[in-house]
Scaffold this active site. Structure first.
Site, mmCIF file in Angstrom:
data_model
loop_
_atom_site.group_PDB
_atom_site.id
_atom_site.type_symbol
_atom_site.label_atom_id
_atom_site.label_comp_id
_atom_site.label_asym_id
_atom_site.label_seq_id
_atom_site.Cartn_x
_atom_site.Cartn_y
_atom_site.Cartn_z
ATOM 1 N N GLY A 63 0.855 -1.181 0.044
ATOM 2 C CA GLY A 63 0.040 -0.176 0.014
ATOM 3 C C GLY A 63 0.866 1.119 0.019
ATOM 4 O O GLY A 63 2.040 1.059 0.231
ATOM 5 N N HIS A 80 -2.936 0.354 8.536
ATOM 6 C CA HIS A 80 -1.729 1.026 8.260
ATOM 7 C C HIS A 80 -1.722 2.397 7.382
ATOM 8 O O HIS A 80 -1.258 3.445 7.724
ATOM 9 C CB HIS A 80 -0.625 0.234 7.637
ATOM 10 C CG HIS A 80 0.735 0.643 7.489
ATOM 11 N ND1 HIS A 80 1.894 0.250 8.202
ATOM 12 C CD2 HIS A 80 1.106 1.333 6.453
ATOM 13 C CE1 HIS A 80 2.847 0.971 7.634
ATOM 14 N NE2 HIS A 80 2.447 1.649 6.763
ATOM 15 N N GLU A 81 -2.216 2.317 6.152
ATOM 16 C CA GLU A 81 -2.465 3.230 5.244
ATOM 17 C C GLU A 81 -3.430 4.495 5.620
ATOM 18 O O GLU A 81 -3.091 5.372 5.331
ATOM 19 C CB GLU A 81 -3.040 2.654 3.928
ATOM 20 C CG GLU A 81 -2.040 1.658 3.215
ATOM 21 C CD GLU A 81 -0.633 2.114 2.987
ATOM 22 O OE1 GLU A 81 -0.219 3.252 2.971
ATOM 23 O OE2 GLU A 81 0.039 1.034 3.040
ATOM 24 N N HIS A 109 -1.514 6.851 8.032
ATOM 25 C CA HIS A 109 -0.670 7.761 7.271
ATOM 26 C C HIS A 109 -1.523 9.043 6.989
ATOM 27 O O HIS A 109 -0.715 10.368 7.204
ATOM 28 C CB HIS A 109 -0.360 7.281 6.131
ATOM 29 C CG HIS A 109 0.881 6.383 5.967
ATOM 30 N ND1 HIS A 109 2.258 6.943 6.219
ATOM 31 C CD2 HIS A 109 1.176 5.256 5.585
ATOM 32 C CE1 HIS A 109 3.122 5.967 6.354
ATOM 33 N NE2 HIS A 109 2.572 4.787 5.966
HETATM 34 CO CO CO Z 1 3.501 2.937 5.422
#
Ligand code: CO
Length: 152
Positions: free
Chosen positions: A46, A130-131, A134
């Site tokens: 990703g 996780h993405e 961000h």
């Molecule tokens: Co990352």
């Protein structure tokens, strides 16, 4: 086709809260296309827009040969806990063990502004989370319970 530069931990752009996408226009489509070219060039599961220096709520996930384009993603529901290994294209030299929910439900828009829902479990859920982190300036390194130094 254009590969963009991936910025690395230490760059303040990775720590900003990204703004929602308001225009589902050609510029958004270009950003998503470039992010896909970039992900395919470097490899990985990703990529989020802030990793290419764009502070908008856009990320892509590629899992089991399927590509997901997430615009303005929102976590609707999560349950359970699991710990697994994560790395990041913006973090060089180490990975880490991170605790995340086991199952999630998210909603997001595609590049044309159509709304989608997605259920995910295990590592598939982890990649989305996780993405999405961000987009709020959060890196796995902030959350890891154990650091794993790469050997090579
Ligand atoms: Co990352």
């Amino acid at each position: 086709m254009a590969k963009r530069n991936i910025i690395k931990m230490g760059d303040p752009l990775l720590r900003k809260i990204c703004k929602p996408v308001e225009s589902f226009d050609g510029k958004l489509a270009q950003l998503i296309d470039d992010m896909e070219d970039t992900l395919h060039a470097v490899g990985g599961l990703g990529l989020a827009a802030p990793q290419v220096g764009i502070l908008r709520r856009v990320c892509i996930v590629e899992y089991d040969d399927k590509l997901y384009e997430l615009v303005n993603p929102v976590l609707i529901k999560s349950s359970g806990k699991c710990v697994d290994n994560e790395g990041c294209l913006s973090v060089v030299g180490f990975r880490g063990l991170v605790e995340r929910p086991e199952t999630i439900d998210i909603e997001y828009f595609d590049r044309r502004g159509r709304k989608h829902s997605q259920h995910a479990e295990g590592y598939f859920a982890r990649v989305f989370l996780h993405e999405m982190d961000h987009l709020d300036g959060i890196l796995f390194a902030d959350k890891m319970i154990k650091k794993i130094i790469d050997d090579d």
